[in-house]
Design an enzyme around this catalytic site. Structure first.
Site, PDB file in Angstrom:
ATOM      1  CG  PHE A  73      -2.363   0.317   1.073  1.00 61.25           C
ATOM      2  CD1 PHE A  73      -2.817  -1.564  -0.002  1.00 61.25           C
ATOM      3  CD2 PHE A  73      -3.108   1.107   1.561  1.00 61.25           C
ATOM      4  CE1 PHE A  73      -4.172  -0.790  -0.581  1.00 61.25           C
ATOM      5  CE2 PHE A  73      -4.618   1.176   1.402  1.00 61.25           C
ATOM      6  CZ  PHE A  73      -5.487   0.034   0.750  1.00 61.25           C
TER       7      PHE A  73
ATOM      8  CD  GLN B 101      -5.985  10.200   3.325  1.00 57.99           C
ATOM      9  OE1 GLN B 101      -7.027   8.976   3.844  1.00 57.99           O
ATOM     10  NE2 GLN B 101      -4.456   9.823   3.510  1.00 57.99           N
TER      11      GLN B 101
ATOM     12  CG  HIS C 114      -8.430   7.537  -1.787  1.00 56.85           C
ATOM     13  ND1 HIS C 114      -8.669   6.731  -2.655  1.00 56.85           N
ATOM     14  CD2 HIS C 114      -8.498   6.787  -1.042  1.00 56.85           C
ATOM     15  CE1 HIS C 114      -7.733   5.670  -2.446  1.00 56.85           C
ATOM     16  NE2 HIS C 114      -7.823   5.979  -1.299  1.00 56.85           N
TER      17      HIS C 114
ATOM     18  CG  LEU D 264     -12.532   4.077  -0.946  1.00 52.85           C
ATOM     19  CD1 LEU D 264     -11.338   5.839  -1.047  1.00 52.85           C
ATOM     20  CD2 LEU D 264     -11.936   3.355   0.224  1.00 52.85           C
TER      21      LEU D 264
ATOM     22  CD  GLU E 242      -3.278   3.677  -0.517  1.00 48.70           C
ATOM     23  OE1 GLU E 242      -3.924   4.736   0.211  1.00 48.70           O
ATOM     24  OE2 GLU E 242      -1.759   3.678  -0.210  1.00 48.70           O
TER      25      GLU E 242
ATOM     26  NE  ARG F  16      -5.315   6.189   1.294  1.00 50.25           N
ATOM     27  CZ  ARG F  16      -5.947   5.826   2.004  1.00 50.25           C
ATOM     28  NH1 ARG F  16      -6.659   6.607   2.840  1.00 50.25           N
ATOM     29  NH2 ARG F  16      -6.183   3.832   1.833  1.00 50.25           N
TER      30      ARG F  16
ATOM     31  CG  HIS G  79     -11.275   7.925   2.120  1.00 48.47           C
ATOM     32  ND1 HIS G  79     -11.777   7.788   1.810  1.00 48.47           N
ATOM     33  CD2 HIS G  79     -10.048   7.691   2.822  1.00 48.47           C
ATOM     34  CE1 HIS G  79     -12.068   6.730   2.311  1.00 48.47           C
ATOM     35  NE2 HIS G  79     -10.680   6.287   2.661  1.00 48.47           N
TER      36      HIS G  79
ATOM     37  NE  ARG H 131      -6.609   7.478   6.852  1.00 46.39           N
ATOM     38  CZ  ARG H 131      -7.455   6.302   6.206  1.00 46.39           C
ATOM     39  NH1 ARG H 131      -6.515   5.112   6.376  1.00 46.39           N
ATOM     40  NH2 ARG H 131      -8.133   6.202   5.280  1.00 46.39           N
TER      41      ARG H 131
END
Lengths: 600, 249
Positions: free
Chosen positions: A124, A237, A239, A253, A256, A311, A377, A412
């Site tokens: 990730f 955030q 995304h 979404l 990732e 991100r 997100h 994050r």
């Protein structure tokens, strides 16, 4: 003077508000400590936002790369958060995540396996090693169901579709909570010694969002109203990969994990553009050529593909490509796994992505690229907590999960949220129970305050102003999307503040139709109060941080500023007004600082 | 398509009664039924009650009967229907009405409590838990369940026979029981419960549940029939029972 028995009333030691991963884990722990525990949630059990988490739960188990350990996870988390993180939370998180993942397995979770039969881990963004324990691309479902099935046998009382609107205090201490049943519209009063907030973030104030209706920032707002500090709320955030087409699914979404499993981002010219967006901060650990990037998937001696930069970096890059005219027909970029991995591999690793694109967009991700773009997100910021105990600045009030701040700093990393939920959810339950056990004084709920709150809550039924709550919400979402979005300027942020003031004014004129039984228009009118308060807090904090860092990008201050590296922006409510200040970050011990500063 | 209108008949009412009401809203590209419901809320009926969360087929909140068929509203695209067709949306029939499209599904949460918890066997000597992917594939299929309760809704054992709810857990919980029964680590025995309290024998495998499952879990073939076989082995075939005890599950 209201009679106490006017409202349905329950007494507990600990009341946990929110039943996603953090709330469930907190309630399980509190109950295990032998205190009387309630779990209160706005939806049915098992429907909270955790259920939508896809890619996995980050924990340095070392099953795939034995070189991995908590120190590397700690370093990745701190660097991903642009060092704004609370170092102690990042340390606890990295150290305890493996035990929490294994605990889920003890409770029946079935993660995908390695060839040796251990828990498989996936790559990730921002994680040096393949680190995310997962179940295809539906890890959140596995996690919430495991916790839910475990919790129902622990003697916890569950209040489903019950919405808490105010926290009650006796002097400085928490003494209860007041809210309503969604089904009947009737009020409910909890008297308790301690409360754990596990209510998530507030992304529903933005138009393009991966968040559900529940994400109204109500936990942040009740904490603020009760006198708690917020930190880092400017850090929202986006995304990088949400669906962009068709319009009705915009923002949903795309995990990732698509990039973790080999997918790559391309612009309309077919170029893998992420190589042009490698920031200095990550240059030493990021691949410079396509060959090196592709080789990293097989051998971690190579440097990581820039497709898996944190991100914030990827979201900004996509934004810039689209702005430069190299976007897709619907204003996103391409995410291509079809040309890079075999169809059966894609279907096995990413079944729900396959299903989602096929059913909602008529796109077969095994044969054609997806169109993706940034979507609101996650809130890195939220309620300020003590790193070890999750205690907020209000005695008796604890917070864990997305509603709490500190662990993720300015950005994050993917996979660190699910681990956050169980690591700090457990701690919140533990320390709330301990607090409740140790508290021997008496607490009194001020029934006049309760009665006044009750009257405020039903006021929209008497409203003659004719404002439609759905219209206010749509205007708020437009405002936050365009003026408090990925790229910000002082001028636009100030315009947003003006608009927020007009929305607040309009909210006083709101009218709802129908009765109190399961009435979404009424519920939205009440939720708007918290969405507006959180939006204002975010905007004020965004004006205060005059630099660019992580989830907060200022066009008028495009560089990171060392001055701001050392401070949290703090928001408090005093005399009904939001107050902003800057306060120093906790100092990191030398040996941890060395870990973080290590290159590669 | 973008400028067209969609017509929808939505059931409005509560436990005392109600009726369908027709609404018209502008159509949008790629719209799903839930989008239309939201548009109706925003412009015509702010108090129209509906459950929803993820809007992506992952949470199982927005179950309803669309043109008589049990479906998730968030995963039912409007272009599935003929242009101009009036779409009918009604609440799930098997559960008591609360209001409009919202039903009282507490039956399911009560049932869930009665299923004995997962009880793992001892760890490997090295302190790990080792499981082969092939052994857990079938259980992972069951874990895909999003608890939309459409299988419960369509199951005729309880759909038309309220009185059976006392004796019958329903397909959702046969999936859960099968998931526990086939879990490589679990040691709890739930076959007696499956046979008696959960009422597995009521199911005459008409596969209605499988047909409506939005997660495409083969409920009948992979969960219910193997459970029925295990019950038969357990209670009517002593030799098979002995062999299974010796060889593990």
């Amino acid at each position: 003077m209201a009679a106490e028995n006017q409202y349905e009333t329950h007494e507990y030691d600990v009341v946990v508000i929110g039943a996603g991963g953090a709330g469930l884990r907190a309630a399980i722990e509190a109950s295990a400590q032998g205190v009387k525990t309630a779990l209160v949630c706005k939806s049915l059990l098992g429907k909270a936002h955790t259920v939508m988490a896809e890619g996995g739960i980050a924990a340095a188990l070392g099953n795939v790369y034995p070189e991995d350990n908590w120190k590397v996870h700690f370093r990745d988390t701190m660097r991903g958060g642009k060092l704004l993180n609370n170092w102690r939370m990042a340390q606890i998180h990295a150290q305890e995540a493996p035990a929490r993942v294994l605990e889920l397995e003890e409770w029946g979770a079935l993660f995908d396996r390695t060839k040796n039969g251990l828990i498989l881990q996936r790559d990730f963004g921002g994680h040096r090693y393949a680190r995310l324990a997962h179940v295809g691309d539906r890890t959140g479902l596995e996690m919430i169901r495991t916790l839910q099935n475990h919790a129902v046998h622990q003697g916890i009382d569950v209040y489903m579709e019950c919405n808490v609107q105010r926290l009650l205090k006796d002097g400085e201490r928490i003494c209860g909570a007041f809210g309503y049943w969604r089904e009947s519209g009737k009020f409910i009063l909890f008297k308790c010694k301690a409360i754990v907030l596990a209510t998530g973030g507030g992304g529903k104030a933005w138009k393009i969002t991966s968040n559900s209706w529940e994400y109204t920032g109500d936990g942040i707002t009740v904490a603020l109203d009760a006198g708690a500090d917020l930190i880092d709320v400017e850090m929202v955030q986006f995304h990088p990969t949400g669906m962009v087409w068709p319009p009705s699914v915009r923002g949903i979404l795309v995990t990732e994990g698509v990039r973790g499993d080999g997918g790559t981002l391309k612009n309309s010219e077919g170029k893998r553009f992420m190589f042009n967006y490698i920031p200095e901060f990550f240059r030493a650990e990021t691949a410079e050529t396509e060959q090196e990037a592709d080789a990293w998937y097989e051998d971690k001696k190579n440097r990581r593909t820039p497709d898996l930069l944190p991100r914030d970096e990827v979201a900004r890059a996509i934004n810039a490509e689209v702005k430069a005219g190299r976007g897709t027909p619907h204003g996103g970029v391409f995410l291509d796994i079809a040309s890079r991995r075999p169809a059966d591999y894609i279907k096995r690793r990413l079944p729900s992505m396959y299903h989602q694109f096929k059913e909602l967009a008529n796109v077969d991700i095994t044969t054609e690229p997806m169109e993706v773009g940034p979507t609101c997100h996650y809130f890195m910021g939220g309620v300020r907590v003590d790193a070890d105990t999750t205690a907020t600045t209000v005695p008796g009030l604890f917070a864990a999960g997305e509603v709490a701040a500190g662990l993720h700093g300015a950005n994050r990393l993917g996979g660190n949220s699910l681990s956050d939920l169980v690591v700090f959810g457990r701690r919140a339950g533990l320390y709330a129970a301990e607090y409740a056990k140790n508290f021997t004084g008496s607490l009194t709920v001020n029934m006049d305050e309760v009665e006044a709150t009750a009257q405020q809550l039903v006021a929209p039924f008497d409203g003659k102003g004719g404002e439609n709550p759905y219209a206010i919400h749509a205007d708020l979402q437009d405002c936050m999307q365009t003026q408090v979005g990925i790229i910000r300027t002082e001028k636009e942020l100030k315009q947003a503040l003006d608009k927020l003031a007009t929305f607040k004014q309009r909210l006083t004129q709101v009218s709802v139709e129908g009765n109190r039984q399961y009435n979404p228009g009424w519920h939205l009118a009440l939720d708007l109060y918290s969405m507006l308060e959180v939006s204002e807090a975010v905007t004020l904090a965004a004006i205060e941080r005059k630099e660019s860092r992580g989830g907060h990008t200022r066009d008028d201050y495009p560089q990171t500023d060392p001055k701001f590296a050392k401070v949290n922006v703090v928001v408090r409510k005093r005399q009904g007004e939001l107050r902003i200040s800057q306060e120093p970050l906790p100092e990191m011990p030398e040996e941890l600082r060395k870990l973080v500063e290590e290159q590669k | 398509m973008a400028t067209q209108e969609v017509k929808m008949r939505v059931w409005r009412g509560d436990a005392k009664g109600g009726a369908f009401r027709e609404y018209r809203v502008p159509a949008g590209e790629g719209m799903v039924v839930l989008d239309v419901i939201h548009a109706i809320q925003a412009t015509h009926a702010s108090d129209l009650a509906v459950r929803w969360n993820c809007k992506a087929g992952k949470c199982g909140s927005c179950s309803a009967e669309i043109n008589g068929k049990p479906r998730l509203m968030c995963m039912t695209r409007m272009d599935l229907f003929r242009p101009g067709e009036t779409i009918t949306v009604a609440p799930m029939k098997t559960f008591p009405i609360i209001r409009d499209l919202v039903t009282d599904v507490s039956f399911n949460f009560e049932r869930a409590k009665r299923i004995p918890a997962f009880k793992p066997k001892a760890k490997e000597p090295d302190g790990t838990r080792r499981m082969v992917q092939e052994d857990i594939d079938r259980v992972q299929e069951f874990h895909k369940c999003i608890e939309c309760f459409l299988c419960q809704n369509v199951c005729h054992v309880i759909r038309d026979h309220e009185e059976n709810k006392k004796y019958f857990a329903g397909p959702r919980f046969f999936v859960r029981l099968a998931a526990l029964e086939m879990h490589p680590l679990d040691t709890n025995d739930r076959l007696e419960l499956t046979k008696e309290m959960a009422g597995l024998g009521f199911c005459n495998i008409t596969k209605c549940c499988t047909e409506v499952c939005p997660e495409h879990i083969k409920i009948t073939d992979n969960a219910i029939i193997p459970l029925k076989e295990r019950v038969v082995d357990e209670f009517y075939d002593p030799l098979a029972r002995l062999l299974r005890k010796i060889g593990g599950k």
